[in-house]
Scaffold this motif. Structure first.
Motif, PDB file in Angstrom:
ATOM      1  N   GLU A  70      -8.623   0.568  -7.497  1.00  0.00           N
ATOM      2  CA  GLU A  70      -9.273  -0.494  -6.740  1.00  0.00           C
ATOM      3  C   GLU A  70     -10.781  -0.243  -6.670  1.00  0.00           C
ATOM      4  O   GLU A  70     -11.591  -1.175  -6.788  1.00  0.00           O
ATOM      5  CB  GLU A  70      -8.684  -0.587  -5.322  1.00  0.00           C
ATOM      6  CG  GLU A  70      -9.296  -1.739  -4.527  1.00  0.00           C
ATOM      7  CD  GLU A  70      -8.756  -1.855  -3.098  1.00  0.00           C
ATOM      8  OE1 GLU A  70      -7.829  -1.100  -2.733  1.00  0.00           O
ATOM      9  OE2 GLU A  70      -9.279  -2.690  -2.357  1.00  0.00           O
ATOM     10  N   GLU A 127      -3.419  -9.192  -7.673  1.00  0.00           N
ATOM     11  CA  GLU A 127      -3.529  -9.278  -6.217  1.00  0.00           C
ATOM     12  C   GLU A 127      -4.993  -9.426  -5.823  1.00  0.00           C
ATOM     13  O   GLU A 127      -5.859  -8.721  -6.348  1.00  0.00           O
ATOM     14  CB  GLU A 127      -2.959  -7.996  -5.609  1.00  0.00           C
ATOM     15  CG  GLU A 127      -2.516  -8.154  -4.176  1.00  0.00           C
ATOM     16  CD  GLU A 127      -2.141  -6.791  -3.568  1.00  0.00           C
ATOM     17  OE1 GLU A 127      -2.462  -6.576  -2.399  1.00  0.00           O
ATOM     18  OE2 GLU A 127      -1.560  -5.954  -4.308  1.00  0.00           O
ATOM     19  N   SER A 151       0.829  -1.204   0.000  1.00  0.00           N
ATOM     20  CA  SER A 151       0.000   0.000   0.000  1.00  0.00           C
ATOM     21  C   SER A 151       0.865   1.257   0.000  1.00  0.00           C
ATOM     22  O   SER A 151       0.422   2.310  -0.392  1.00  0.00           O
ATOM     23  CB  SER A 151      -0.932   0.002   1.197  1.00  0.00           C
ATOM     24  OG  SER A 151      -0.168   0.058   2.377  1.00  0.00           O
ATOM     25  N   LEU A 208      -6.918  -7.407  -8.573  1.00  0.00           N
ATOM     26  CA  LEU A 208      -6.434  -6.149  -9.131  1.00  0.00           C
ATOM     27  C   LEU A 208      -4.929  -6.328  -9.356  1.00  0.00           C
ATOM     28  O   LEU A 208      -4.184  -6.533  -8.395  1.00  0.00           O
ATOM     29  CB  LEU A 208      -6.710  -4.993  -8.159  1.00  0.00           C
ATOM     30  CG  LEU A 208      -6.215  -3.630  -8.632  1.00  0.00           C
ATOM     31  CD1 LEU A 208      -6.997  -3.150  -9.838  1.00  0.00           C
ATOM     32  CD2 LEU A 208      -6.313  -2.606  -7.498  1.00  0.00           C
ATOM     33  N   LYS A 216      -8.275  -8.912  -3.809  1.00  0.00           N
ATOM     34  CA  LYS A 216      -8.830  -7.869  -2.943  1.00  0.00           C
ATOM     35  C   LYS A 216     -10.169  -8.332  -2.405  1.00  0.00           C
ATOM     36  O   LYS A 216     -10.900  -9.055  -3.087  1.00  0.00           O
ATOM     37  CB  LYS A 216      -9.070  -6.585  -3.757  1.00  0.00           C
ATOM     38  CG  LYS A 216      -7.839  -6.015  -4.377  1.00  0.00           C
ATOM     39  CD  LYS A 216      -7.033  -5.271  -3.355  1.00  0.00           C
ATOM     40  CE  LYS A 216      -5.785  -4.681  -3.984  1.00  0.00           C
ATOM     41  NZ  LYS A 216      -4.883  -4.143  -2.959  1.00  0.00           N
ATOM     42  N   ALA A 269     -12.334  -1.197  -9.916  1.00  0.00           N
ATOM     43  CA  ALA A 269     -12.361  -2.663 -10.040  1.00  0.00           C
ATOM     44  C   ALA A 269     -13.487  -3.242  -9.172  1.00  0.00           C
ATOM     45  O   ALA A 269     -14.171  -4.191  -9.576  1.00  0.00           O
ATOM     46  CB  ALA A 269     -11.017  -3.256  -9.627  1.00  0.00           C
ATOM     47  N   TYR A 270     -13.688  -2.653  -7.989  1.00  0.00           N
ATOM     48  CA  TYR A 270     -14.799  -3.092  -7.139  1.00  0.00           C
ATOM     49  C   TYR A 270     -16.132  -2.873  -7.857  1.00  0.00           C
ATOM     50  O   TYR A 270     -16.989  -3.756  -7.914  1.00  0.00           O
ATOM     51  CB  TYR A 270     -14.795  -2.339  -5.797  1.00  0.00           C
ATOM     52  CG  TYR A 270     -16.152  -2.340  -5.126  1.00  0.00           C
ATOM     53  CD1 TYR A 270     -16.592  -3.465  -4.418  1.00  0.00           C
ATOM     54  CD2 TYR A 270     -17.024  -1.243  -5.244  1.00  0.00           C
ATOM     55  CE1 TYR A 270     -17.857  -3.501  -3.847  1.00  0.00           C
ATOM     56  CE2 TYR A 270     -18.280  -1.264  -4.679  1.00  0.00           C
ATOM     57  CZ  TYR A 270     -18.700  -2.394  -3.979  1.00  0.00           C
ATOM     58  OH  TYR A 270     -19.952  -2.431  -3.446  1.00  0.00           O
ATOM     59  N   MET A 283     -11.377   0.648   0.333  1.00  0.00           N
ATOM     60  CA  MET A 283     -10.569   0.738  -0.883  1.00  0.00           C
ATOM     61  C   MET A 283      -9.480   1.793  -0.730  1.00  0.00           C
ATOM     62  O   MET A 283      -9.689   2.824  -0.106  1.00  0.00           O
ATOM     63  CB  MET A 283     -11.484   1.003  -2.074  1.00  0.00           C
ATOM     64  CG  MET A 283     -12.393  -0.210  -2.298  1.00  0.00           C
ATOM     65  SD  MET A 283     -13.787   0.110  -3.358  1.00  0.00           S
ATOM     66  CE  MET A 283     -14.962   0.828  -2.231  1.00  0.00           C
ATOM     67  N   ARG A 284      -8.320   1.480  -1.301  1.00  0.00           N
ATOM     68  CA  ARG A 284      -7.137   2.308  -1.062  1.00  0.00           C
ATOM     69  C   ARG A 284      -6.563   2.947  -2.330  1.00  0.00           C
ATOM     70  O   ARG A 284      -5.468   3.488  -2.308  1.00  0.00           O
ATOM     71  CB  ARG A 284      -6.043   1.472  -0.368  1.00  0.00           C
ATOM     72  CG  ARG A 284      -6.373   1.112   1.085  1.00  0.00           C
ATOM     73  CD  ARG A 284      -6.391   2.370   1.969  1.00  0.00           C
ATOM     74  NE  ARG A 284      -6.850   2.066   3.323  1.00  0.00           N
ATOM     75  CZ  ARG A 284      -8.126   2.086   3.703  1.00  0.00           C
ATOM     76  NH1 ARG A 284      -9.076   2.392   2.823  1.00  0.00           N
ATOM     77  NH2 ARG A 284      -8.476   1.817   4.944  1.00  0.00           N
ATOM     78  N   SER A 285      -7.285   2.837  -3.413  1.00  0.00           N
ATOM     79  CA  SER A 285      -6.864   3.553  -4.624  1.00  0.00           C
ATOM     80  C   SER A 285      -8.084   3.703  -5.520  1.00  0.00           C
ATOM     81  O   SER A 285      -9.069   2.965  -5.377  1.00  0.00           O
ATOM     82  CB  SER A 285      -5.760   2.789  -5.378  1.00  0.00           C
ATOM     83  OG  SER A 285      -6.293   1.628  -5.986  1.00  0.00           O
TER      84      SER A 285
END
Ligand code: ADP
Ligand code: MG
Length: 516
Positions: free
Chosen positions: A183, A122, A5, A119, A124, A186-187, A178-180
């Motif tokens: 992301e 990776e 992260s 993602l 998630k 993509a969610y 979510m951290r970006s």
């Protein structure tokens, strides 16, 4: 947080995002009335007394909406509440004639659960807080005011269309996990895939069937959560990405300039690429929520939940896992092939009929997808059926044709040139079983007609190789002196002499024997 992260920091800030998504459910009638939910009708022709909020009209729960909420809950491994409660969310707006929206507040029908996706390789997992049933509001229509209302012909006036009032929505709320921005997109794509896959939502983003609100904040790593701003009604993945990227940069700039972020609801303007404040944010208390006395608690028996579970088709995540274990595909490939039910069905039909899942996966995601994308058509419009592709793959696997020659055959099947022979199953045919033999015969005829068959006759090939060796004495010397490149040159010459019809591995083998 994991060490990964750290690399996601934007100018030293960590991005935090939570989503609220309004999915319009696919019921034919509204959530509390019998009026139709079809899109695009004349204004106010699809609103009943309940939707107009005539005095004394009472809401009646639509079972189909509850059914879809249960299906969603099961798809994301959530808890389906034994008993949930409808509440009145009070606010004034012209398109809300009751003066309140019926929603769920303290006890939603779907509780917890998670959405999982990949993602950049990776895995998630975004936790869901809840999903609750509610009714949509109507629409305000503003006529062009350039001529002014004075003319009295309706221009410059506003009208209310209550066709959408009472359309069933399932609002799906995530934790701020979510951290970006990537992301978050993509969610949203994964959620879209789930709701369309199980068929509770048609997923039509232009028509507003799937609308996302992105709650965005930034903070220095290790600090408590920052103040969020909520970008309303994002109805395309592209705008979603642009809006959040703009918002993150804007918030960081504000903080760096010494300002504090004020909690607010903002709108994204695709023309300028900017977000701007619409209103300061209301708190729950402003809505004066209270249980709706017109509706009893929604009680869902466990037998209903279990019956639904047993009747649900395989979920994309489960199907992808099966593709990995049964067919030996990579997780990425399996994820791609389960983008939609039609793609998955096409792939499985090709894999089953050809018994070559790996080749089937390569062809569906490679050659086939490339052409579908280029023409912007979906797989059920593909001019090459799964049965035909399976037959072609069978002939690659048994060595009849090379991969390259197969591409020529495929090209012929996809876009027959004028005057050329056209055949194949009708587009969209998925059942490969019956037509498998016919397809194979057709493919064989086509390979024959195009002269693409790989050379299998060793004596013929040997003769060609002898000629190549005689004509390329210099290369032969070099190979004998241990030069590997010279060997490649000889293989190339031999392939050329066979017009590409030889099997390169066989050519290599024969050359080695002769030069040993
Ligand atoms: P409301 O319903 O008033 O908008 P909620 O507390 O239910 O407020 O949160 C709505 C959404 O905002 C949720 O998806 C949640 O994850 C997200 N959220 C809450 N706090 C933050 C934050 N500091 N940064 C980003 N998202 C947040
Ligand atoms: Mg909100």
């Amino acid at each position: 947080m994991s060490k990964d992260s750290k690399s996601l920091l934007v100018q030293g800030y960590e991005v935090v995002i939570g989503f609220e998504t309004h999915t319009q459910l696919t019921t034919k009638s509204k959530i509390f009335s019998r009026a139709s939910t079809a899109f695009g009708a004349e204004p106010n022709t699809q609103a009943s007394a309940v939707d107009f909020a005539l005095p004394g009209a009472l809401p009646v729960m639509n079972k189909g909406a509850v059914q879809r909420a249960i299906e969603f809950g099961l798809a994301v491994n959530a808890h389906i509440a034994e008993s949930s409660v409808f509440a009145r969310k009070n606010y004034f707006y012209p398109d809300l004639p009751k003066g309140y929206q019926i929603s769920q507040f303290e006890i939603p029908v779907v509780q917890g659960g998670s959405v999982e996706f990949f993602l950049d390789g990776e895995k998630k997992s975004v936790r869901l807080v809840r999903a609750h049933l509610e009714e949509d509001a109507g629409k305000s229509l503003h006529e062009d005011s350039s001529l002014g209302a004075a003319i009295g012909d309706g221009r410059g006036m506003s009208g209310i269309d209550l066709n959408r009032a009472g359309t069933p929505l399932l609002e799906i709320v995530t934790e701020p996990d979510m951290r970006s921005t990537a992301e978050a997109v993509a969610y949203a794509k994964e959620l879209h895939k789930i709701v369309t896959w199980i068929g509770i939502c048609d997923g039509n983003m232009q028509e507003g069937s799937f609308r996302c609100d992105a709650n965005v904040s930034v903070r220095k790593p290790g600090e408590p959560l920052g103040t969020r701003r909520e970008i309303k009604n994002l109805n395309s993945f592209k705008f979603m990405q642009q809006a959040m990227d703009y918002e993150v940069r804007w918030q960081i700039e504000q903080i760096e300039d010494g300002h504090e972020i004020q909690q607010a609801t903002v709108l994204f303007d695709p023309d300028t690429g900017e977000t701007r404040a619409m209103r300061s944010k209301e708190d729950a208390a402003d809505y004066r929520y209270f249980p709706d006395p017109d509706l009893p608690p929604l009680v869902i028996g466990r037998d209903w939940v279990e019956k639904t579970r047993s009747e649900m088709s395989e979920l994309p995540r489960v199907m992808a896992a099966r593709f990995v274990s049964d067919y030996g595909l990579s997780e990425y490939d399996a994820g791609q092939l389960t983008q939609s039910k039609v793609v998955a069905a096409y792939f499985e039909a090709v894999a089953a009929a050809s018994k070559q899942p790996k080749l089937a996966s390569n062809w569906v995601m490679g050659e086939l997808s490339r052409r579908l994308n280029a023409q912007n058509i979906s797989i059920d419009q593909a001019p090459v059926s799964s049965a035909t592709l399976a037959a072609l793959i069978t002939r690659i696997a048994d060595g009849t044709i090379s991969g390259n020659a197969a591409k020529q055959v495929f090209d012929h099947l996809w876009t027959p040139k004028a005057g050329e022979w056209v055949f194949g199953s009708p587009p969209g045919e998925v059942d490969a079983g019956l037509s498998a033999l016919r397809e194979l015969k057709n493919i064989d005829d086509l390979i024959e007609a195009k002269g693409l068959k790989q050379m299998s006759d060793t004596s013929e090939l040997e003769k060609i190789i002898d000629d190549v060796l005689a004509a390329n004495a210099k290369n032969v010397e070099e190979v004998k002196a241990g030069n590997a490149k010279a060997m490649n040159a000889l293989v190339g010459q031999a392939m050329k002499a066979t017009k590409g019809k030889a099997n390169p591995a066989q050519v290599n083998e024969l050359l080695k024997q002769k030069l040993a």
